[in-house]
Scaffold this active site. Structure first.
Site: not given
Ligand code: NAD
Ligand code: TYD
Length: 355
Positions: A32, A58, A80, A132-134, A158, A162, A198, A213, A289-290
């Site tokens: 996109k 998509i 994507a 992702t592993d997240e 996120y 996923k 990062l 940061p 990060r929250p």
């Protein structure tokens, strides 16, 4: 030919470049071109007839179906996505639209195309979903690393989006028999990485004399994998993975964020020293990060045992290559930092206090 979604982004572009460096099989690259998609990543393929780029969403099932019918891909490799956790905190809707609805629409288009194939092509077809592993959530310091059977416990918009897409992919195999493969990979780094994440953020901020940061105490742990190793893993799973299976991909390389930032500063001190002092002087700890996940770790024994894949780069060799790439590619950096990039940096960092 293979059909790649999101091939103008960080990992997708590395994958397409890597694929065409090793194979003459054509790639249809469908992207996109959101803020994260960048055709400059693919400039070396401009006159290469093996690479066809189509700009598209998509969520556009009709366009996907037309392209599948026209080009008859033997596989879809699906990169994507909206991919940045901090952006998902500011604006989760786009993550649901692309990662959940978009993956659903792609699966629907793939399923109807797959049903038109003859028996042999149907059996050989693959839909490889890059995840992702997240999705597994956050580990305590002493917990064992994520395996393919670890329960899903996504914590950010996120990772939740996923996780939802992973479930849809799984269901299309279970219900319709679509030959799917899913890879769950840890944090990637390397060339063409958008400088909101990062590692590229630290390299580019350091060189521009800006603050570096670090969220909270900086003791959060990530497993890092050089992007080319991820590309090789995807290629391996695509060729030899068992349909319906998931494969964890990781670098066996857990690092705290502060240690990553220190290593980057030390590399820059060596490769492009400042007039005085160290880049470490620019480090600032800021508001966390929250919902920040404390630790991710990947147990990548299944892909090694079943498919013989192992990472080739060490963190030290991969990070050195990455820093050298950014030092040699100022034009790429200034191009991606123009436009909306500044708006994002202001939104994300201006209100954060130094801790
Ligand atoms: P990225 O944000 O750099 O690139 C995403 C690409 O997808 C961009 O080119 C963008 O234009 C495109 N895109 C976004 N929405 C689209 C849509 N609706 N239709 C078509 N194209 C669209 O992401 P990345 O870091 O290259 O990650 C690629 C994939 O790998 C993602 O699915 C991500 O979840 C997964 N992943 C990333 C990492 C990582 O460390 N970056 C680790 C594991 C898994
Ligand atoms: P990121 O690259 O956004 O990947 P992810 O959140 O998907 O793991 O961040 C990696 C780690 O670095 C994460 O723990 C958040 C932290 N981080 C900072 O400390 N400062 C920053 O400016 C950014 C972008 C991330």
């Amino acid at each position: 030919m293979i059909f790649v979604t999101g091939g103008a982004g960080f990992i997708g572009a590395n994958f397409v470049l890597n694929w065409l460096a090793q194979s003459d099989e054509h790639v249809l690259n469908y992207d996109k071109l959101t803020y994260a998609g960048n055709l400059n990543n693919l400039v070396s393929l401009r006159d290469d007839a093996r690479h066809l780029f189509v700009q598209g969403d998509i969520n556009d099932t009709d366009l996907l179906q037309t392209l599948f019918a026209q080009h008859q891909p033997r596989a879809i490799v699906h990169f994507a996505a909206e991919s940045h956790v901090d952006r998902s905190i500011h604006g989760p809707a786009a993550f649901v639209t692309t990662n959940v609805n978009g993956t659903f629409s792609l699966l629907e288009a793939a399923r109807s195309y797959w049903q038109t194939l003859d028996v042999e092509k149907k059996a050989a077809f693959r839909f490889l979903h890059v995840s992702t592993d997240e999705v597994y959530g956050s580990l305590g310091a002493e917990d064992p690393a994520f395996t393919e059977t670890t329960a899903y416990a996504p914590n950010s918009p996120y990772s939740a989006s996923k996780a939802a897409s992973d479930h849809l992919v799984r269901a299309y195999h279970h219900t319709y028999g679509l030959p799917v493969l899913t890879t769950n990979c840890s944090n990637n780094y390397g060339p063409y990485h958008f400088p909101e994440k990062l590692i590229p953020l630290i390299i580019t901020n350091a060189r521009q004399g800006k603050d570096l940061p670090v969220y909270g105490d900086g003791l959060q742990v990530r497993d890092w994998l050089y992007v080319t190793d991820h590309c090789t893993a995807i290629r391996t799973v695509l060729e030899n993975g068992r349909p319906g299976e998931t494969y964890n991909v990781g670098g066996w390389n857990e690092q705290t964020n502060i240690s990553v930032v220190h290593t980057l500063c030390d590399l820059l001190d060596e490769l492009q020293p400042k007039a005085s002092g160290s880049y470490r002087d620019q480090i600032r700890h800021i508001t966390d990060r929250p919902g920040h996940d404390r630790r991710y770790a990947i147990d990548a024994r299944k892909i090694e045992r079943e498919l013989g894949w192992k990472p080739q780069e060490t963190f030290s060799s991969g990070l050195r290559k990455t820093v050298a790439w950014y030092l040699a590619n100022d034009a790429w950096v200034s191009n991606v930092q123009s436009g909306d990039y500044t708006k994002w940096i202001d939104l994300q960092y201006q209100s954060k206090t130094t801790t």
